[in-house]
Design an enzyme around this catalytic site. Structure first.
Site, mmCIF file in Angstrom:
data_model
loop_
_atom_site.group_PDB
_atom_site.id
_atom_site.type_symbol
_atom_site.label_atom_id
_atom_site.label_comp_id
_atom_site.label_asym_id
_atom_site.label_seq_id
_atom_site.Cartn_x
_atom_site.Cartn_y
_atom_site.Cartn_z
ATOM 1 N N ARG A 91 0.823 -1.213 0.000
ATOM 2 C CA ARG A 91 0.000 0.000 0.000
ATOM 3 C C ARG A 91 0.859 1.266 0.000
ATOM 4 N NH1 ARG A 91 -4.210 -1.723 2.311
ATOM 5 N NH2 ARG A 91 -2.752 -3.153 3.261
ATOM 6 N N THR A 92 1.736 1.380 0.981
ATOM 7 C CA THR A 92 2.552 2.595 1.090
ATOM 8 C C THR A 92 3.526 2.666 -0.083
ATOM 9 O OG1 THR A 92 2.346 2.472 3.481
ATOM 10 C CG2 THR A 92 4.072 3.887 2.629
ATOM 11 N N LYS A 120 26.893 -9.641 0.830
ATOM 12 C CA LYS A 120 28.342 -9.895 0.786
ATOM 13 C C LYS A 120 29.032 -9.290 2.004
ATOM 14 C CE LYS A 120 28.461 -9.550 -4.277
ATOM 15 N NZ LYS A 120 28.929 -8.670 -5.359
ATOM 16 N N ARG A 141 11.552 2.481 3.919
ATOM 17 C CA ARG A 141 10.813 1.786 4.989
ATOM 18 C C ARG A 141 11.696 0.662 5.499
ATOM 19 N NH1 ARG A 141 4.797 -0.663 5.496
ATOM 20 N NH2 ARG A 141 4.405 1.556 5.635
ATOM 21 N N HIS A 174 5.884 6.936 11.649
ATOM 22 C CA HIS A 174 5.343 6.787 10.294
ATOM 23 C C HIS A 174 4.780 8.159 9.893
ATOM 24 C CE1 HIS A 174 3.795 5.093 6.735
ATOM 25 N NE2 HIS A 174 3.177 4.030 7.198
#
Ligand code: NCD
Length: 364
Positions: A91-92, A120, A141, A174
């Protein structure tokens, strides 16, 4: 993009920055009143929220016509954005992706750090610094609290700083969800005297819900708003959020009785159980929380002018039969998110926001 405020982030050590209180970090992130890095709800003031709302509405109206959309897509067609989402999101992620397309930013994506050289043994800081070389904006995020801030500080101390938007970090912040929630409340109460003096109730997993933490902070900017926190004790709001409300002299109530609060409220903000954070030891979250669910029989108890919100995804906490009630605004919230994210990106590239306001005044 280098600006006065950003130079300050350049001048502070990471240790000194990370010890600042959240409100004290704000000047390091903003460019004057406009955001540069978007990392914390605490960096916004009331005037900026009002301006972002007006900008989102102008963009929404301009985008209705082909000529308007062409104007918008031309604005940042010379810039590229990287969406670095190493925590589940559709969604975001898509909201930012669509927002980039509307304003002409070319989006690229990293969805899984396992596909990068982090496998790595490369430090994530190095990975992000490498990626940032190709782009003009990073949207991040991550499950790690504070990681977006760390990267913002790090890049600000290179010869090529780029702005960072936090699209959800750990359980703590958020900010862009809070902006879209505020935009939804602004629109819902436009003809009801605005957000001021409204009662907002947060319900569900308040201890681990980052959307609640960020929105609770932004609501302190609206005089007369009373906040209610309704949850079982194991999932109640953190003391740090309550301390913030005390410091802002905001009225609030911590409650365990959802039914009693319903008739009082102007906005009901439902949230799901955030059990992805459980490591098996928190059995309380496995108990029956259905007394904190919104059910069809509650609708009669609600004010006619109230709104029902949810950051989504939902589980059982809102009965799907409620979706047809005109007071359910959670699907509108999603679309508002796309518009406010366009507004935010325009605002970060400041001149672009002014161009949008000018276009709106001349053509609409
Ligand atoms: C929220 C999140 O990721 O914190 N989702 C979203 O961005 N709309 C809420 C959640 O996951 O419950």
């Amino acid at each position: 993009m280098l600006n006065g405020r950003d130079r300050q982030l350049r001048q502070i050590t990471w240790d000194a920055y990370s010890q600042l209180s959240l409100p004290d970090k704000a000047p390091y992130l903003n460019n004057g009143r406009r955001p540069y890095h978007v990392l914390l709800a605490q960096q916004f003031d009331r005037q900026t929220l009002d301006e972002l709302g007006m900008l989102a509405t102008s963009i929404r109206r301009i985008a209705k016509s082909k000529a308007g959309m062409q104007f918008l897509q031309d604005l940042l067609c010379h810039k590229r954005a990287m969406l670095y989402f190493t925590q589940p999101s559709s969604r975001t992620f898509l909201s930012f992706y669509a927002a980039c397309q509307i304003i002409g930013l070319s989006p690229a994506e990293v969805r899984d750090s396992a596909t990068s050289s982090e496998m790595k043994g490369e430090a994530p800081e190095d990975t992000l610094r490498t990626f940032s070389s190709y782009f003009d904006l990073l949207v991040m995020r991550t499950p790690k609290p504070g990681f977006a801030e760390r990267i913002a500080w790090l890049l600000s101390n290179t010869e090529r700083p780029v702005p960072i938007i936090n699209a959800g970090s750990g359980k703590d912040q958020h900010p862009t969800q809070a902006l879209l929630d505020i935009y939804t409340l602004q629109r819902s109460f436009e003809h009801l005297g605005g957000i001021e003096n409204k009662n907002v109730v947060f319900v569900g997993d308040l201890g681990r819900g980052r959307t609640v933490r960020s929105l609770s902070c932004l609501l302190t900017l609206y005089p007369g708003v009373k906040q209610y926190f309704v949850a079982p004790s194991e999932l109640q709001i953190g003391q740090d959020v309550l301390d913030q409300l005390d410091a802002a002299d905001v009225d609030y109530e911590v409650s365990y009785d959802f039914e009693n609060v319903i008739p009082e409220t102007d906005a009901i903000y439902m949230t799901r159980l955030q059990d992805e954070w459980d490591k098996g030891e928190n059995d309380a979250t496995k108990s029956d929380n259905s007394q904190y669910f919104l059910k069809p029989e509650h609708l009669d108890k609600m004010k006619n002018t109230a709104v029902i919100m949810h950051p989504l995804p939902r589980r059982d906490e809102i009965d799907s039969r409620i979706d047809v009630d005109p007071r359910a605004v959670y699907w509108r919230q999603v679309r508002n998110g796309m518009w406010i994210r366009v507004a935010l990106m325009a605002s970060i590239f400041g001149k672009v926001a002014d161009e949008i306001f000018n276009f709106y005044e001349l053509n609409m």
